[in-house]
Design an enzyme around this catalytic site. Structure first.
Site, mmCIF file in Angstrom:
data_model
loop_
_atom_site.group_PDB
_atom_site.id
_atom_site.type_symbol
_atom_site.label_atom_id
_atom_site.label_comp_id
_atom_site.label_asym_id
_atom_site.label_seq_id
_atom_site.Cartn_x
_atom_site.Cartn_y
_atom_site.Cartn_z
ATOM 1 N N GLU A 1 0.798 -1.218 0.000
ATOM 2 C CA GLU A 1 0.000 0.000 0.000
ATOM 3 C C GLU A 1 0.839 1.282 0.000
ATOM 4 O O GLU A 1 1.852 1.387 0.681
ATOM 5 C CB GLU A 1 -0.911 -0.001 1.235
ATOM 6 N N LYS B 1 -1.248 -0.831 -3.844
ATOM 7 C CA LYS B 1 -2.566 -0.564 -3.277
ATOM 8 C C LYS B 1 -2.755 0.941 -3.081
ATOM 9 O O LYS B 1 -1.897 1.614 -2.513
ATOM 10 C CB LYS B 1 -2.731 -1.278 -1.929
ATOM 11 N N THR C 1 -8.117 -0.036 -3.182
ATOM 12 C CA THR C 1 -8.631 -0.522 -1.908
ATOM 13 C C THR C 1 -9.590 0.493 -1.278
ATOM 14 O O THR C 1 -9.861 1.539 -1.853
ATOM 15 C CB THR C 1 -7.448 -0.839 -0.965
ATOM 16 N N PHE D 1 -14.806 -3.804 0.169
ATOM 17 C CA PHE D 1 -14.692 -4.190 1.580
ATOM 18 C C PHE D 1 -16.035 -4.685 2.126
ATOM 19 O O PHE D 1 -16.809 -3.914 2.704
ATOM 20 C CB PHE D 1 -14.182 -3.003 2.404
#
Length: 301
Positions: free
Chosen positions: A83, A119, A143, A165
């Site tokens: 990330e 990410k 994400t 998510f």
């Protein structure tokens, strides 16, 4: 066959962890980390020497992320997701620069860029950065994705992969509405991924859908057949111990009506603002990742 074995025959299984031992045991195809998982990894005995070596050095958090990622990628046949600093979520040029710096660090560690996904939070600025990175041959994992407008913008941008998510969507609806979930297909998080998957396959988008942030195996089972699923070790172990037949829930019929009209920035921002769930969870997710990033930096200072 266990339900995990059956799931692996339908979807690419990804380990959502920085725990090397868990990855070695569970043998997923891919793996993914984030600042929260890296913060946990920094407290593991396995990485004591890395933490000690990096203390006080410049860009220690980035170097630690790459060291953890390099160890993980040696254990999986696929890719590792790493990330970008969440503090850059609203800065397109800085996100692009940070992503390229991470890829360079991986290259120095002997890891090919094809084994790494960058990410990035699914803000409008993050999606624009991903579009540019994809043009440069750097694949991205978008994400903190909660709203359909985020998924549409990611597909338009040609990003490699998105991570809706599931669990966090469900958490919001449980906390803020009187939603009744008597079966997994009634779960708002599961329904969100079904809608995104159907949109992508119907219109022929190549962006990979990877369900993430699960709270129980029922949510996972209800998404069997999704392109990829990133799952925490405890739920992977639970699926590995579960017997019974696992039915396919998502299927690509290969029927396409052509690409949909692209979402504009104004439409994206309005639709995102209209969804209290998506706007609140994205903001909360960025704040949480920033807090963990700062803690990780403090541990390495």
């Amino acid at each position: 066959m266990s339900k995990l074995d059956q799931l692996a025959a339908m979807s690419i299984v990804v380990a959502d962890t920085g725990d090397i031992d868990a990855i070695a045991t569970l043998k997923p195809v891919d793996a993914t980390t984030n600042p929260s998982l890296l913060l946990k990894a920094a407290g593991l005995e396995r990485f004591e020497s890395d933490v000690a070596l990096l203390k006080g050095t410049e860009n220690a958090a980035d170097e630690f992320a790459v060291r953890v990622g390099s160890q993980i990628v040696s254990l999986v046949p696929g890719v590792i997701s790493t990330e970008v600093d969440a503090r850059l979520s609203f800065n397109t040029p800085a996100t692009v620069a940070k992503a390229e710096a991470l890829i360079e660090r991986y290259a120095k560690a002997g890891v090919d860029s094809g084994r790494v996904l960058i990410k990035i939070a699914s803000t409008w600025e993050g999606i624009r950065a991903a579009a540019e990175l994809e043009k440069r041959g750097i694949h991205c994992n978008l994400t903190l994705l909660f709203g359909f407008e985020q998924a549409k913008a990611c597909a338009d941008a040609g990003v490699f992969l998105i991570s809706p998510f599931v669990g966090r969507i469900t958490d919001w609806y449980k906390a803020n509405t009187d939603v009744s979930i008597e079966a997994p297909l009634q779960d708002p998080g599961v329904q969100s991924v079904h809608r995104i998957y159907d949109h992508y396959k119907t219109h022929g988008y190549k962006t990979v859908v990877m369900g993430a942030s699960f709270r129980n195996i029922g949510q996972i089972e209800a998404l069997a057949g999704c392109d990829r699923l990133t799952i925490a070790p405890n739920l992977l172990a639970e699926l590995g111990a579960a017997d019974g037949v696992l039915e396919r829930a998502l299927s690509d019929t290969a029927a396409t009506s052509g690409l949909a009209a692209e979402i504009t920035e104004a439409e994206f921002r309005f639709d995102h603002n209209e969804s209290a769930m998506a706007s609140e969870k994205l903001a909360d997710g960025i704040r949480r990742f920033v807090a963990d990033q700062r803690q990780l930096e403090a541990a390495l200072s």
